[in-house]
Design an enzyme around this catalytic site. Structure first.
Site, PDB file in Angstrom:
ATOM      1  N   SER A 141       0.862  -1.164   0.000  1.00  0.00           N
ATOM      2  CA  SER A 141       0.000   0.000   0.000  1.00  0.00           C
ATOM      3  C   SER A 141       0.908   1.225   0.000  1.00  0.00           C
ATOM      4  O   SER A 141       1.712   1.395   0.910  1.00  0.00           O
ATOM      5  CB  SER A 141      -0.867  -0.034   1.264  1.00  0.00           C
ATOM      6  N   LYS A 167      -1.288  -1.145  -4.285  1.00  0.00           N
ATOM      7  CA  LYS A 167      -2.422  -0.263  -4.000  1.00  0.00           C
ATOM      8  C   LYS A 167      -1.876   1.135  -3.788  1.00  0.00           C
ATOM      9  O   LYS A 167      -0.854   1.315  -3.135  1.00  0.00           O
ATOM     10  CB  LYS A 167      -3.114  -0.797  -2.743  1.00  0.00           C
ATOM     11  N   LYS A 169      -2.811   5.133  -2.609  1.00  0.00           N
ATOM     12  CA  LYS A 169      -3.783   5.975  -1.916  1.00  0.00           C
ATOM     13  C   LYS A 169      -4.127   7.154  -2.818  1.00  0.00           C
ATOM     14  O   LYS A 169      -3.238   7.723  -3.477  1.00  0.00           O
ATOM     15  CB  LYS A 169      -3.180   6.484  -0.605  1.00  0.00           C
ATOM     16  N   ASP A 195      -7.125   3.374  -3.133  1.00  0.00           N
ATOM     17  CA  ASP A 195      -7.854   3.452  -1.857  1.00  0.00           C
ATOM     18  C   ASP A 195      -8.035   4.916  -1.480  1.00  0.00           C
ATOM     19  O   ASP A 195      -7.062   5.649  -1.305  1.00  0.00           O
ATOM     20  CB  ASP A 195      -7.052   2.711  -0.778  1.00  0.00           C
ATOM     21  N   GLU A 220     -11.057   1.043  -3.535  1.00  0.00           N
ATOM     22  CA  GLU A 220     -11.344   0.798  -2.112  1.00  0.00           C
ATOM     23  C   GLU A 220     -11.957   2.025  -1.440  1.00  0.00           C
ATOM     24  O   GLU A 220     -11.429   3.137  -1.545  1.00  0.00           O
ATOM     25  CB  GLU A 220     -10.025   0.402  -1.425  1.00  0.00           C
ATOM     26  N   ASP A 245     -13.744  -1.311   2.984  1.00  0.00           N
ATOM     27  CA  ASP A 245     -12.835  -1.465   4.125  1.00  0.00           C
ATOM     28  C   ASP A 245     -13.568  -0.914   5.357  1.00  0.00           C
ATOM     29  O   ASP A 245     -14.240  -1.665   6.083  1.00  0.00           O
ATOM     30  CB  ASP A 245     -11.525  -0.712   3.802  1.00  0.00           C
ATOM     31  N   LYS A 269      -9.953  -6.624   7.926  1.00  0.00           N
ATOM     32  CA  LYS A 269      -8.943  -6.357   8.949  1.00  0.00           C
ATOM     33  C   LYS A 269      -9.536  -6.855  10.258  1.00  0.00           C
ATOM     34  O   LYS A 269     -10.554  -6.308  10.709  1.00  0.00           O
ATOM     35  CB  LYS A 269      -8.671  -4.855   9.059  1.00  0.00           C
ATOM     36  N   GLY A 297      -4.219  -4.254   6.169  1.00  0.00           N
ATOM     37  CA  GLY A 297      -3.211  -3.981   7.192  1.00  0.00           C
ATOM     38  C   GLY A 297      -3.441  -2.609   7.792  1.00  0.00           C
ATOM     39  O   GLY A 297      -4.170  -1.783   7.229  1.00  0.00           O
TER      40      GLY A 297
HETATM   41  O1  OSB Z   1      -7.079   1.985   4.448  1.00  0.00           O
HETATM   42  O2  OSB Z   1      -6.037   0.165   4.298  1.00  0.00           O
HETATM   43  C1  OSB Z   1      -6.123   1.307   4.763  1.00  0.00           C
HETATM   44  C2  OSB Z   1      -3.016   2.111   6.838  1.00  0.00           C
HETATM   45  C3  OSB Z   1      -3.566   2.830   7.865  1.00  0.00           C
HETATM   46  C4  OSB Z   1      -4.926   3.093   7.855  1.00  0.00           C
HETATM   47  C5  OSB Z   1      -5.719   2.602   6.819  1.00  0.00           C
HETATM   48  C6  OSB Z   1      -5.166   1.865   5.790  1.00  0.00           C
HETATM   49  C7  OSB Z   1      -3.782   1.642   5.788  1.00  0.00           C
HETATM   50  C8  OSB Z   1      -3.083   0.948   4.724  1.00  0.00           C
HETATM   51  C9  OSB Z   1      -1.754   0.330   5.078  1.00  0.00           C
HETATM   52  O3  OSB Z   1      -3.447   0.923   3.582  1.00  0.00           O
HETATM   53  C10 OSB Z   1      -1.708  -1.123   4.852  1.00  0.00           C
HETATM   54  C11 OSB Z   1      -0.497  -1.755   5.449  1.00  0.00           C
HETATM   55  O4  OSB Z   1      -0.473  -2.048   6.664  1.00  0.00           O
HETATM   56  O5  OSB Z   1       0.438  -1.999   4.698  1.00  0.00           O
HETATM   57 MG    MG Z   2      -8.332   0.905   3.119  1.00  0.00          MG
END
Ligand code: OSB
Ligand code: MG
Length: 377
Positions: A141, A167, A169, A195, A220, A245, A269, A297
């Site tokens: 991510s 992925k 952001k 995401d 996402e 999510d 999660k 995660g």
């Molecule tokens: O939206 O998946 C998410 C990290 C913190 C808060 C929300 C998210 C995330 C990540 C990180 O996308 C995923 C990771 O732990 O590698």
């Molecule tokens: Mg997410």
């Protein structure tokens, strides 16, 4: 004979762990992770390690490190400690009784009991949960970057390392050009996703439809967690499948998503849904209904990662998870061995050891600890 599942002592620790690179999502940035660890002790010496995934600020979910600390010390630990359970499956209902919300706090306690039960039984956590795989597919991510070019560089590096899905952001204004750059860097075949962490509104459907040509495996959480109507309308307009999510806090919400066609993929999660019992219910639903599922995660330490890897070893996890190697986040992790990416783009499920399957580095933990509290039955 396996001794009854019971804990008489819980050590809470808050660690401050610097991330190698700040991680930015649409609602905020993190550079030092406040890692919240639980160490649950059985009277005979068995141990269950857990991690609470709440963040510093309530920007991803309403919970934070501090609200979870309060919920655990004031309400959850007192009712769970000193009590005998037939198995870790029975912990969640006890924590849920007349306590609404606080799912990350509940999950942290519940998942520590699963780890404790695995240790007591001398069995790997992955097996106790019903895991069938010995490797889990890993994705990364990538936080929001300064420019599309900077993002493209990170995507290329992730692809070269061998990750199976990337992925990125996004947020309003940093979306179409960024996804275009990511797709160009990834090449046509590497699974790519975006995401938004709930940064868009119902009026943004046209803009989000501009992402369709990039062939994302899913988009996402574009809208607010509770906007199932908006998500259903948006899904009807897009070719790209939506993945939820933040919206999915229980198996009931996952069923609603399917009924309303408010999303077609689930990011699970365990910390977000109240723990493993709830995760198993969502996993079951996805298997029955053929819904693509993957393990998300929350920038966990190696302890939280162990829980996620164990869960992702179940057969219903059909897509690569946000399960990166320790070195992507940390200069040095708090477990041994660290989580490593295998040549085939997977993490190995540790099946040779009982419990969470990795050794906890207590010296490293002591060095990083900024707060500690002990609760006894
Ligand atoms: O939206 O998946 C998410 C990290 C913190 C808060 C929300 C998210 C995330 C990540 C990180 O996308 C995923 C990771 O732990 O590698
Ligand atoms: Mg997410």
């Amino acid at each position: 004979m396996i001794p009854p599942l019971r804990a008489d002592r819980l050590v809470l620790r808050e660690l401050s762990m610097p991330l190698r690179q700040p991680f930015r999502i649409s609602s905020g940035e993190m550079s030092d992770r406040r890692v919240f660890l639980l160490e649950l002790r059985h009277p005979d010496g068995a141990v269950g390690w857990g991690e609470c995934v709440a963040g510093t600020r309530p920007n991803y979910s309403p919970e934070t490190t501090d609200t979870a600390w309060l919920a655990i010390t004031r309400w959850l630990a007192p009712r769970a400690l000193g009590r005998e359970f037939a198995g870790a499956r029975d912990v969640a209902p006890v924590l849920a009784e007349d306590i609404r919300g606080h799912l990350m706090a509940k999950a942290a306690v519940e998942m520590s009991f699963w780890a404790l039960e695995a240790d007591l039984r001398g069995e790997p956590l992955a097996r106790l949960l019903g895991g069938t795989r010995d490797r889990v597919a890993a994705g990364i991510s990538l936080g929001i970057q300064e420019s599309p070019a900077a993002l493209a560089e990170k995507v290329s590096a992730g692809r070269d390392e061998g990750y199976r899905r990337i992925k990125v952001k996004i947020e309003p204004e940093r979306d179409v050009a960024f996804v275009a750059a990511a797709r160009a860097a990834a090449g046509p075949d590497l699974p790519l996703s975006a995401d938004a962490n709930a940064a868009y509104g119902r009026g943004d459907a046209e803009r989000l439809a501009e992402l369709d040509p990039f062939g994302l495996v899913y988009l996402e959480q574009p809208l607010e967690a509770d906007d199932f109507l908006g998500l259903a309308r948006l899904q009807a307009r897009l070719r790209t499948p939506l993945c939820l999510d933040e919206s999915i806090e229980s198996a009931a919400r996952a069923a609603d998503m399917l009924e309303l066609d408010a999303g077609r993929v689930i990011n699970l999660k365990p910390g977000r849904v109240g723990g493993f019992a709830s995760s198993l219910a969502i996993h079951e639903l996805c298997r029955e209904r053929g819904v693509p599922l993957w393990c998300g995660g929350m920038l966990e330490s190696g302890i939280g990662r162990a829980h996620n890897v164990a869960l992702a070893s179940l057969p219903g996890f059909t897509l690569p998870g946000d399960l990166s190697a320790s070195a992507r986040y940390w200069e040095r992790d708090i477990v041994r061995p660290e989580w490593m990416l295998e040549a085939d783009g997977t993490l190995r499920v540790p099946l040779e050891e009982p419990g969470i399957g990795v050794a906890v580095d207590l010296d490293r933990i002591d060095d990083l600890t900024v707060r500690r509290e002990i609760i006894e039955a």
